[in-house]
Enzyme design. Structure first.
Site, mmCIF file in Angstrom:
data_model
loop_
_atom_site.group_PDB
_atom_site.id
_atom_site.type_symbol
_atom_site.label_atom_id
_atom_site.label_comp_id
_atom_site.label_asym_id
_atom_site.label_seq_id
_atom_site.Cartn_x
_atom_site.Cartn_y
_atom_site.Cartn_z
ATOM 1 N N ALA A 1 73.417 22.182 40.257
ATOM 2 C CA ALA A 1 72.957 23.567 40.396
ATOM 3 C C ALA A 1 73.421 24.148 41.724
ATOM 4 O O ALA A 1 73.677 23.415 42.685
ATOM 5 C CB ALA A 1 71.430 23.638 40.299
ATOM 6 N N ASP A 2 73.508 25.458 41.761
ATOM 7 C CA ASP A 2 73.833 26.131 43.023
ATOM 8 C C ASP A 2 73.180 27.505 43.058
ATOM 9 O O ASP A 2 73.144 28.212 42.054
ATOM 10 C CB ASP A 2 75.343 26.283 43.191
ATOM 11 N N THR A 3 72.681 27.870 44.231
ATOM 12 C CA THR A 3 71.963 29.144 44.391
ATOM 13 C C THR A 3 72.624 30.004 45.466
ATOM 14 O O THR A 3 72.935 29.504 46.554
ATOM 15 C CB THR A 3 70.492 28.862 44.799
ATOM 16 N N GLY B 1 73.218 28.933 39.399
ATOM 17 C CA GLY B 1 74.097 28.418 38.349
ATOM 18 C C GLY B 1 73.691 26.997 38.024
ATOM 19 O O GLY B 1 73.221 26.259 38.886
#
Ligand SMILES: Cc1cn([C@H]2C[C@H](O)[C@@H](COP(=O)(O)OP(=O)(O)OP(=O)(O)O)O2)c(=O)[nH]c1=O
Length: 193
Positions: A67-69, A104
């Protein structure tokens, strides 16, 4: 099957624990490089890179979650601040305004090499924050490892006027959406209960 969280973020670990999933942590170590113009594309790509790196070593029976923010404001993508001056710049920009938080997600199923790659967006509005409040907040240390230089789940909550969308997505993982995607694909993941 094994469920693997490809993340060193304590927030992501807590959110997965909250829904009763049994999992192991294998953080991705690769360099994150922003290459896309659109925040949704960007977080999907970075989540994919993290999940792919870990999937290579996770074994044939693993489901890997990366995940990435990021924060997006007026066409600009804000990741983690580089230093305190950068945090001041970000928070001054976000003060009194609405911005968007994008997370994501990439889910790679090593059994058939398939991948689910998507993003979730949450709108966040900040109250006007004075320069003194921002400087005090930065001095406390909370902003430095957070996208957009604040934590909605921490002291930063005092600056938040309203949100529209999934709160957990702002913290770093759209956990409800992730569960729905796993269910939709009929993947059986291990649980603690
Ligand atoms: C906006 C916001 C971000 N964040 C955090 C979530 C993410 O951990 C971080 C953004 O950094 P990321 O690069 O998405 O993640 P990470 O480096 O912490 O962990 P990893 O790459 O190993 O998965 O910002 C909050 O905790 N609260 C908030 O309100």
């Amino acid at each position: 099957m094994r469920f693997i969280l490809a993340s060193a973020s304590p927030r992501r670990k807590e959110l997965l624990e909250q829904i009763g999933v049994k999992f192991d942590i294998l953080p991705a170590t690769g360099e994150e490089v922003i290459t896309k113009e659109l925040p949704g594309e960007e977080v999907m790509e970075l989540a994919k890179q993290k999940a792919e790196e870990v999937a290579k070593t996770a074994g044939a029976d693993a489901l890997v979650l990366g995940a990435d923010t990021v924060v997006a404001y007026e066409g600009k993508i804000l990741g983690k601040p580089k230093d305190e001056a950068d945090a001041l710049r970000m928070l001054t920009m976000l003060s009194g305004k609405e911005h968007e938080v994008y997370t994501g997600v990439a889910l790679i199923d090593n059994r058939d090499q398939s991948m689910e790659n998507f993003f979730e967006r949450t709108k966040v509005t900040m109250y006007p924050v004075s320069e003194e409040e921002i400087r005090d907040y930065i001095a406390g240390g909370e902003p430095m490892d957070k996208a957009g230089a604040y934590a909605i789940q921490g002291l930063g909550a005092k600056f938040i006027q309203k949100i529209e969308g999934d709160y957990n997505n702002v913290v770093g993982l759209p956990i409800g959406r992730i569960y729905q995607e796993i269910k939709r694909k009929s993947i059986e993941i291990p649980t603690r209960f």
